[in-house]
Motif scaffolding. Structure first.
Motif, PDB file in Angstrom:
ATOM      1  N   MET A   8      61.682   7.794  53.809  1.00 44.83           N
ATOM      2  CA  MET A   8      62.552   7.118  52.849  1.00 44.83           C
ATOM      3  C   MET A   8      62.717   7.916  51.570  1.00 44.83           C
ATOM      4  N   THR A   9      63.846   7.694  50.907  1.00 46.59           N
ATOM      5  CA  THR A   9      64.041   8.177  49.542  1.00 46.59           C
ATOM      6  C   THR A   9      63.347   7.178  48.619  1.00 46.59           C
ATOM      7  N   ARG A  10      63.239   7.516  47.354  1.00 51.22           N
ATOM      8  CA  ARG A  10      62.678   6.560  46.375  1.00 51.22           C
ATOM      9  C   ARG A  10      63.462   5.252  46.365  1.00 51.22           C
ATOM     10  N   GLU A  11      64.783   5.404  46.388  1.00 50.36           N
ATOM     11  CA  GLU A  11      65.639   4.223  46.328  1.00 50.36           C
ATOM     12  C   GLU A  11      65.454   3.353  47.570  1.00 50.36           C
ATOM     13  N   GLU A  12      65.388   3.979  48.727  1.00 49.45           N
ATOM     14  CA  GLU A  12      65.165   3.227  49.968  1.00 49.45           C
ATOM     15  C   GLU A  12      63.800   2.556  49.956  1.00 49.45           C
ATOM     16  N   ALA A  13      62.790   3.258  49.442  1.00 46.15           N
ATOM     17  CA  ALA A  13      61.444   2.678  49.369  1.00 46.15           C
ATOM     18  C   ALA A  13      61.412   1.480  48.433  1.00 46.15           C
ATOM     19  N   ALA A  14      62.131   1.562  47.324  1.00 46.55           N
ATOM     20  CA  ALA A  14      62.176   0.438  46.380  1.00 46.55           C
ATOM     21  C   ALA A  14      62.838  -0.776  47.032  1.00 46.55           C
ATOM     22  N   ALA A  15      63.914  -0.559  47.768  1.00 48.76           N
ATOM     23  CA  ALA A  15      64.587  -1.665  48.467  1.00 48.76           C
ATOM     24  C   ALA A  15      63.691  -2.218  49.577  1.00 48.76           C
ATOM     25  N   TRP A  16      63.053  -1.337  50.323  1.00 45.13           N
ATOM     26  CA  TRP A  16      62.144  -1.742  51.404  1.00 45.13           C
ATOM     27  C   TRP A  16      60.991  -2.563  50.849  1.00 45.13           C
ATOM     28  N   ARG A  17      60.490  -2.173  49.676  1.00 49.46           N
ATOM     29  CA  ARG A  17      59.364  -2.871  49.045  1.00 49.46           C
ATOM     30  C   ARG A  17      59.656  -4.363  48.908  1.00 49.46           C
ATOM     31  N   GLY A  18      60.884  -4.686  48.628  1.00 47.33           N
ATOM     32  CA  GLY A  18      61.260  -6.087  48.477  1.00 47.33           C
ATOM     33  C   GLY A  18      61.143  -6.893  49.759  1.00 47.33           C
ATOM     34  N   THR A  19      61.035  -6.230  50.896  1.00 47.44           N
ATOM     35  CA  THR A  19      60.921  -6.924  52.174  1.00 47.44           C
ATOM     36  C   THR A  19      59.474  -7.057  52.659  1.00 47.44           C
ATOM     37  N   VAL A  20      58.542  -6.438  51.935  1.00 47.35           N
ATOM     38  CA  VAL A  20      57.138  -6.421  52.358  1.00 47.35           C
ATOM     39  C   VAL A  20      56.398  -7.587  51.718  1.00 47.35           C
ATOM     40  N   PRO A  21      55.918  -8.518  52.546  1.00 53.22           N
ATOM     41  CA  PRO A  21      55.128  -9.611  51.980  1.00 53.22           C
ATOM     42  C   PRO A  21      53.708  -9.119  51.698  1.00 53.22           C
ATOM     43  N   GLY A  22      53.175  -9.452  50.544  1.00 56.72           N
ATOM     44  CA  GLY A  22      51.799  -9.077  50.236  1.00 56.72           C
ATOM     45  C   GLY A  22      51.688  -7.755  49.505  1.00 56.72           C
ATOM     46  N   ALA A  23      50.456  -7.308  49.390  1.00 55.45           N
ATOM     47  CA  ALA A  23      50.149  -6.122  48.593  1.00 55.45           C
ATOM     48  C   ALA A  23      50.546  -4.839  49.317  1.00 55.45           C
ATOM     49  N   LEU A  24      51.065  -3.913  48.540  1.00 55.43           N
ATOM     50  CA  LEU A  24      51.420  -2.592  49.036  1.00 55.43           C
ATOM     51  C   LEU A  24      50.335  -1.620  48.580  1.00 55.43           C
ATOM     52  N   VAL A  25      49.871  -0.773  49.483  1.00 55.58           N
ATOM     53  CA  VAL A  25      48.879   0.242  49.151  1.00 55.58           C
ATOM     54  C   VAL A  25      49.594   1.582  49.091  1.00 55.58           C
ATOM     55  N   PHE A  26      49.358   2.312  48.012  1.00 53.47           N
ATOM     56  CA  PHE A  26      49.957   3.626  47.846  1.00 53.47           C
ATOM     57  C   PHE A  26      48.863   4.682  47.846  1.00 53.47           C
ATOM     58  N   THR A  27      49.123   5.770  48.544  1.00 53.42           N
ATOM     59  CA  THR A  27      48.283   6.957  48.454  1.00 53.42           C
ATOM     60  C   THR A  27      49.191   8.165  48.547  1.00 53.42           C
ATOM     61  N   ASN A  28      48.665   9.312  48.201  1.00 51.14           N
ATOM     62  CA  ASN A  28      49.504  10.502  48.193  1.00 51.14           C
ATOM     63  C   ASN A  28      48.683  11.743  48.483  1.00 51.14           C
ATOM     64  N   GLY A  29      49.402  12.817  48.747  1.00 48.19           N
ATOM     65  CA  GLY A  29      48.751  14.094  48.958  1.00 48.19           C
ATOM     66  C   GLY A  29      49.692  15.097  49.562  1.00 48.19           C
ATOM     67  N   VAL A  30      49.137  16.268  49.860  1.00 50.02           N
ATOM     68  CA  VAL A  30      49.896  17.347  50.472  1.00 50.02           C
ATOM     69  C   VAL A  30      49.991  17.132  51.979  1.00 50.02           C
ATOM     70  N   PHE A  31      48.897  16.739  52.603  1.00 51.78           N
ATOM     71  CA  PHE A  31      48.842  16.477  54.052  1.00 51.78           C
ATOM     72  C   PHE A  31      49.381  17.662  54.847  1.00 51.78           C
ATOM     73  N   ASP A  32      48.950  18.858  54.452  1.00 51.93           N
ATOM     74  CA  ASP A  32      49.448  20.075  55.079  1.00 51.93           C
ATOM     75  C   ASP A  32      48.855  20.282  56.466  1.00 51.93           C
ATOM     76  N   LEU A  33      47.566  20.204  56.558  1.00 51.99           N
ATOM     77  CA  LEU A  33      46.877  20.351  57.839  1.00 51.99           C
ATOM     78  C   LEU A  33      46.125  19.049  58.087  1.00 51.99           C
ATOM     79  N   LEU A  34      46.750  18.145  58.801  1.00 48.31           N
ATOM     80  CA  LEU A  34      46.195  16.816  59.021  1.00 48.31           C
ATOM     81  C   LEU A  34      44.851  16.916  59.738  1.00 48.31           C
TER      82      LEU A  34
END
Length: 146
Positions: A8-34
């Protein structure tokens, strides 16, 4: 299942967020070599809320972070696509900034902070300060540190 729909783009994620009931968990990283440490991080994140969004550093962002010569090994589109295929992940959004804070505020709304030290290399995956805006079932400042 077409996991490409999780990209998703940021905008798509923001719109999608509105459809998620409950808490959203965010994490981030490079995830280059899983590796198994990443899998543990993502499965732990999934256990904390209704959905997980993963912010992935763009190639330019990875180079600015000085992860080492030849990094990233895998291009951003490939890294994001592999993450999207994982069952623990509900959405993947690329970000070009040096920290994910703008993405958190732009796209995520209610956020739980998740901190993690990579079990393989011992480096912090996410030690940035994120101020949560808790949703239903979330507690302010919820965090997990392995």
């Amino acid at each position: 299942m077409d996991s490409a729909g999780k990209l998703m783009t940021r905008e798509e994620a923001a719109a999608w967020r509105g459809t998620v009931p409950g808490a959203l968990v965010f994490t981030n990283g490079v995830f280059d070599l899983l590796h198994p440490g990443h899998v543990t991080l993502l499965e732990t994140a999934r256990s904390l809320g209704a959905a997980v969004v993963v912010g992935v550093n763009t190639d330019a962002s990875v180079r600015r972070l000085e992860k080492g010569p030849g990094r990233p090994v895998n291009p951003e589109a490939s890294r994001a696509r592999v993450l999207a295929a994982l069952a623990a992940v509900d959405a993947v959004v690329l970000f070009d900034e040096d920290t994910p804070l703008e993405l958190v505020h732009d796209a995520c709304g209610e956020v739980l902070r998740l901190s993690h030290t990579c079990s393989t290399c011992g480096e912090p995956v996410d030690r940035r300060s994120v101020h949560p805006r808790p949703g239903p079932g979330a507690r302010p400042g919820d965090a997990v540190t392995e």
